[in-house]
Design a protein around this motif. Structure first.
Motif, PDB file in Angstrom:
ATOM      1  N   LEU A  91       0.808  -1.211   0.000  1.00 53.80           N
ATOM      2  CA  LEU A  91       0.000   0.000   0.000  1.00 53.80           C
ATOM      3  C   LEU A  91       0.848   1.270   0.000  1.00 53.80           C
ATOM      4  CD1 LEU A  91      -1.729  -2.277   1.703  1.00 53.80           C
ATOM      5  CD2 LEU A  91      -3.188  -0.317   2.244  1.00 53.80           C
ATOM      6  N   ALA A  92       2.137   1.173   0.309  1.00 55.86           N
ATOM      7  CA  ALA A  92       2.978   2.362   0.476  1.00 55.86           C
ATOM      8  C   ALA A  92       2.981   3.207  -0.793  1.00 55.86           C
ATOM      9  CB  ALA A  92       4.407   1.946   0.827  1.00 55.86           C
ATOM     10  N   CYS A  93       2.660   4.483  -0.650  1.00 55.96           N
ATOM     11  CA  CYS A  93       2.644   5.382  -1.807  1.00 55.96           C
ATOM     12  C   CYS A  93       2.559   6.823  -1.331  1.00 55.96           C
ATOM     13  CB  CYS A  93       1.465   5.081  -2.732  1.00 55.96           C
ATOM     14  SG  CYS A  93      -0.159   5.440  -2.020  1.00 55.96           S
ATOM     15  N   LEU A  94       2.781   7.741  -2.247  1.00 53.34           N
ATOM     16  CA  LEU A  94       2.503   9.156  -2.050  1.00 53.34           C
ATOM     17  C   LEU A  94       1.267   9.494  -2.864  1.00 53.34           C
ATOM     18  CD1 LEU A  94       6.131  10.586  -2.204  1.00 53.34           C
ATOM     19  CD2 LEU A  94       4.676  10.393  -0.178  1.00 53.34           C
ATOM     20  N   ILE A 104       8.098  13.959  -9.700  1.00 54.83           N
ATOM     21  CA  ILE A 104       9.249  13.050  -9.793  1.00 54.83           C
ATOM     22  C   ILE A 104       9.303  12.119  -8.585  1.00 54.83           C
ATOM     23  CG2 ILE A 104      11.762  12.891  -9.931  1.00 54.83           C
ATOM     24  CD1 ILE A 104      10.454  13.990 -12.459  1.00 54.83           C
ATOM     25  N   GLU A 105       9.226  12.685  -7.379  1.00 57.30           N
ATOM     26  CA  GLU A 105       9.258  11.839  -6.189  1.00 57.30           C
ATOM     27  C   GLU A 105       8.035  10.942  -6.131  1.00 57.30           C
ATOM     28  OE1 GLU A 105       9.990  12.067  -1.370  1.00 57.30           O
ATOM     29  OE2 GLU A 105       8.887  13.705  -2.339  1.00 57.30           O
ATOM     30  N   ASN A 106       6.887  11.472  -6.522  1.00 61.77           N
ATOM     31  CA  ASN A 106       5.667  10.682  -6.503  1.00 61.77           C
ATOM     32  C   ASN A 106       5.813   9.442  -7.377  1.00 61.77           C
ATOM     33  OD1 ASN A 106       2.578  10.206  -7.342  1.00 61.77           O
ATOM     34  ND2 ASN A 106       2.652  11.414  -5.451  1.00 61.77           N
ATOM     35  N   HIS A 107       6.316   9.626  -8.587  1.00 60.01           N
ATOM     36  CA  HIS A 107       6.528   8.485  -9.483  1.00 60.01           C
ATOM     37  C   HIS A 107       7.581   7.534  -8.926  1.00 60.01           C
ATOM     38  CE1 HIS A 107       6.963   6.306 -13.298  1.00 60.01           C
ATOM     39  NE2 HIS A 107       8.249   6.313 -13.026  1.00 60.01           N
ATOM     40  N   ASP A 108       8.635   8.093  -8.331  1.00 60.99           N
ATOM     41  CA  ASP A 108       9.722   7.260  -7.834  1.00 60.99           C
ATOM     42  C   ASP A 108       9.244   6.338  -6.723  1.00 60.99           C
ATOM     43  OD1 ASP A 108      12.611   6.708  -8.081  1.00 60.99           O
ATOM     44  OD2 ASP A 108      12.669   7.354  -5.980  1.00 60.99           O
ATOM     45  N   VAL A 109       8.474   6.880  -5.790  1.00 61.66           N
ATOM     46  CA  VAL A 109       7.962   6.063  -4.685  1.00 61.66           C
ATOM     47  C   VAL A 109       6.929   5.066  -5.185  1.00 61.66           C
ATOM     48  CG1 VAL A 109       6.605   6.113  -2.551  1.00 61.66           C
ATOM     49  CG2 VAL A 109       8.441   7.777  -2.900  1.00 61.66           C
ATOM     50  N   ASN A 110       5.982   5.536  -5.988  1.00 60.06           N
ATOM     51  CA  ASN A 110       4.843   4.701  -6.357  1.00 60.06           C
ATOM     52  C   ASN A 110       5.171   3.679  -7.438  1.00 60.06           C
ATOM     53  OD1 ASN A 110       3.596   6.426  -4.586  1.00 60.06           O
ATOM     54  ND2 ASN A 110       2.319   7.435  -6.109  1.00 60.06           N
ATOM     55  N   ALA A 111       5.927   4.077  -8.452  1.00 60.19           N
ATOM     56  CA  ALA A 111       6.222   3.178  -9.570  1.00 60.19           C
ATOM     57  C   ALA A 111       7.504   2.375  -9.320  1.00 60.19           C
ATOM     58  CB  ALA A 111       6.322   3.971 -10.871  1.00 60.19           C
ATOM     59  N   ARG A 112       8.624   3.097  -9.127  1.00 59.95           N
ATOM     60  CA  ARG A 112       9.888   2.376  -8.903  1.00 59.95           C
ATOM     61  C   ARG A 112       9.863   1.629  -7.577  1.00 59.95           C
ATOM     62  NH1 ARG A 112      15.397   2.960  -7.145  1.00 59.95           N
ATOM     63  NH2 ARG A 112      14.875   4.864  -6.021  1.00 59.95           N
ATOM     64  N   GLY A 113       9.253   2.232  -6.556  1.00 60.05           N
ATOM     65  CA  GLY A 113       9.158   1.560  -5.260  1.00 60.05           C
ATOM     66  C   GLY A 113       8.414   0.242  -5.368  1.00 60.05           C
ATOM     67  N   THR A 114       7.364   0.208  -6.177  1.00 63.24           N
ATOM     68  CA  THR A 114       6.616  -1.039  -6.381  1.00 63.24           C
ATOM     69  C   THR A 114       7.462  -2.076  -7.108  1.00 63.24           C
ATOM     70  OG1 THR A 114       4.492   0.114  -6.420  1.00 63.24           O
ATOM     71  CG2 THR A 114       4.566  -2.055  -7.467  1.00 63.24           C
ATOM     72  N   LYS A 162       0.587   4.831 -10.166  1.00 59.87           N
ATOM     73  CA  LYS A 162      -0.088   3.641  -9.633  1.00 59.87           C
ATOM     74  C   LYS A 162      -0.414   2.655 -10.756  1.00 59.87           C
ATOM     75  CE  LYS A 162      -1.339   3.070  -5.872  1.00 59.87           C
ATOM     76  NZ  LYS A 162      -0.678   2.351  -4.734  1.00 59.87           N
ATOM     77  N   LEU A 163      -0.728   3.180 -11.937  1.00 58.46           N
ATOM     78  CA  LEU A 163      -0.968   2.301 -13.084  1.00 58.46           C
ATOM     79  C   LEU A 163       0.320   1.583 -13.484  1.00 58.46           C
ATOM     80  CD1 LEU A 163      -2.916   1.263 -15.221  1.00 58.46           C
ATOM     81  CD2 LEU A 163      -2.390   3.301 -16.589  1.00 58.46           C
ATOM     82  N   ALA A 164       1.448   2.267 -13.369  1.00 57.62           N
ATOM     83  CA  ALA A 164       2.732   1.612 -13.645  1.00 57.62           C
ATOM     84  C   ALA A 164       2.964   0.456 -12.675  1.00 57.62           C
ATOM     85  CB  ALA A 164       3.866   2.626 -13.545  1.00 57.62           C
ATOM     86  N   GLY A 165       2.603   0.659 -11.409  1.00 56.01           N
ATOM     87  CA  GLY A 165       2.718  -0.414 -10.423  1.00 56.01           C
ATOM     88  C   GLY A 165       1.834  -1.598 -10.764  1.00 56.01           C
ATOM     89  N   GLU A 166       0.631  -1.310 -11.255  1.00 51.85           N
ATOM     90  CA  GLU A 166      -0.252  -2.381 -11.711  1.00 51.85           C
ATOM     91  C   GLU A 166       0.411  -3.181 -12.841  1.00 51.85           C
ATOM     92  OE1 GLU A 166      -4.125  -1.495 -12.980  1.00 51.85           O
ATOM     93  OE2 GLU A 166      -4.784  -0.549 -11.117  1.00 51.85           O
ATOM     94  N   ALA A 167       0.934  -2.443 -13.825  1.00 50.57           N
ATOM     95  CA  ALA A 167       1.536  -3.102 -14.985  1.00 50.57           C
ATOM     96  C   ALA A 167       2.701  -3.989 -14.568  1.00 50.57           C
ATOM     97  CB  ALA A 167       1.987  -2.048 -16.005  1.00 50.57           C
ATOM     98  N   SER A 168       3.515  -3.508 -13.642  1.00 49.96           N
ATOM     99  CA  SER A 168       4.641  -4.316 -13.165  1.00 49.96           C
ATOM    100  C   SER A 168       4.148  -5.560 -12.439  1.00 49.96           C
ATOM    101  CB  SER A 168       5.529  -3.479 -12.240  1.00 49.96           C
ATOM    102  OG  SER A 168       6.184  -2.452 -12.947  1.00 49.96           O
TER     103      SER A 168
END
Length: 348
Positions: A91-94, A104-114, A162-168
């Motif tokens: 669930l961790a995200c910004l 940039i940070e939002n994508h980094d945490v939500n997409a790369r973090g996932t 978040k959609l990037a996290g789904e795709a991964s």
């Protein structure tokens, strides 16, 4: 889900579960629910940017609970949090408003973090990885109710990340055979929900304003709609995903199947607060604000047997009572809010 599968899903005995973002609003309620259903161990991983210790105070003395403070992007922290774990809820995200001033940070945490969590979970041999996404991946409804095959056209970098996290998550299922499940909660509300700063949500912000004797603020004409679900129902549904067959690789909507306009939301809160005289103030529409959301939870219900139980009006009345009680400990709640239009604070 068969009767046997459902019985197994309701009994988490023996399972060791990690909840990233576990000190946040939904995450902390999920921690409570998993422990109440008998999980052998529940760990919460949270850097306490949006979450806080107070959300988990009820588990302080629970020997089956551990809080790991750290960032999902930190290799050492992930290794510590994942060691020996069976099930991951990520669930961790910004949030959405944060993405407008720091994409940039939002994508980094939500997409790369996932992606980092998926890689580490696979290396650890996790049984199931449950990625908790968001209805923001859809953007504004092109048809309703919105099923899982509804086009995804996010309005913000938050929705895109978040959609990037789904795709991964889906790619790890297809490429590596990893048991991943994607779930898209719509608009969750309830105790511990955020009202302050750029993580503040519309329902708690409206309640705080009205309790303080201020008129609520609506950005736009108020005909925007959302699909609200009480956090009790949201985490009950999430807990069902820990076990059970037929879930691997699935993407599931998690909503009530009913929509509420912002105008109706303000009216419901005013009624619960007993201040119908405090009519909304309308400001200009916010950039990136989704116009309409109404989910189709049929697949989630058919695979898990889940059905929501808390009507919106009752949930609002209970949340008003909760905020009224919490105001005694924090009388300056209004000053902590950011009731302003969403603006990009710096050029992208």
């Amino acid at each position: 889900m068969s009767g046997l599968d459902r019985a197994q899903a309701d009994n988490l005995s023996g399972l060791r579960i990690l909840v990233t973002g576990g000190a946040g609003f939904i995450g902390s309620h999920l921690v409570d629910t998993l422990l109440a259903q008998g999980a052998a161990e529940v760990r919460a991983l949270d850097n306490l940017t949006n979450g806080n210790h107070e959300n988990l105070v009820g588990q302080n003395a629970n020997e089956r609970f551990t809080l790991v403070v750290g960032d999902v992007r930190d290799d050492v922290v992930r290794e510590k949090a994942l060691h020996g774990i069976d099930i991951v809820y990520h669930l961790a995200c910004l949030g959405v408003r944060h993405s407008l001033h720091d994409p940039i940070e939002n994508h980094d945490v939500n997409a790369r973090g996932t992606l980092l969590m998926l890689c580490s979970a696979r290396a650890e041999g996790i049984r199931r990885f449950i990625y908790v996404s968001t209805s923001e991946v859809f953007g504004t409804a092109q048809y309703v109710p919105m099923d899982e095959r509804h086009p995804t056209w996010p309005e913000t970098v938050y929705g895109a990340s978040k959609l990037a996290g789904e795709a991964s998550s889906r790619a790890f299922f297809r490429t590596y055979g990893m048991d991943t499940v994607v779930v898209r909660p719509f608009n969750t509300y309830g105790p511990r929900s955020h009202f302050a700063g750029d993580s503040g949500e519309v329902l708690p912000r409206t309640i705080v304003r009205l309790l303080a004797g201020h008129r609520p603020v609506i950005f736009g004409d108020g005909q925007q709609t959302r699909d609200f679900m009480h956090v009790f129902d949201t985490v009950t549904a999430l807990a069902l995903l820990a076990q059970g067959s037929g879930l691997a690789g699935e993407t599931l909507n998690l909503g009530s199947g009913a929509e509420v306009t912002m105008n109706a939301l303000c009216a419901a809160v005013a009624l619960a607060v007993e201040r119908p005289d405090l009519l909304p103030v309308h400001d200009s529409a916010r950039p990136g604000d989704v116009r309409r959301l109404l989910g189709d939870p049929t697949l989630m219900m058919s695979l898990t047997g889940f059905a929501p139980t808390v009507p919106f009006e009752r949930g609002v009345a209970e949340l008003v009572a909760w905020f009224r009680a919490s105001a005694a400990d924090n009388p300056d709640q209004v000053e902590l809010m950011e009731d302003r239009n969403w603006v990009a604070l710096e050029a992208v």
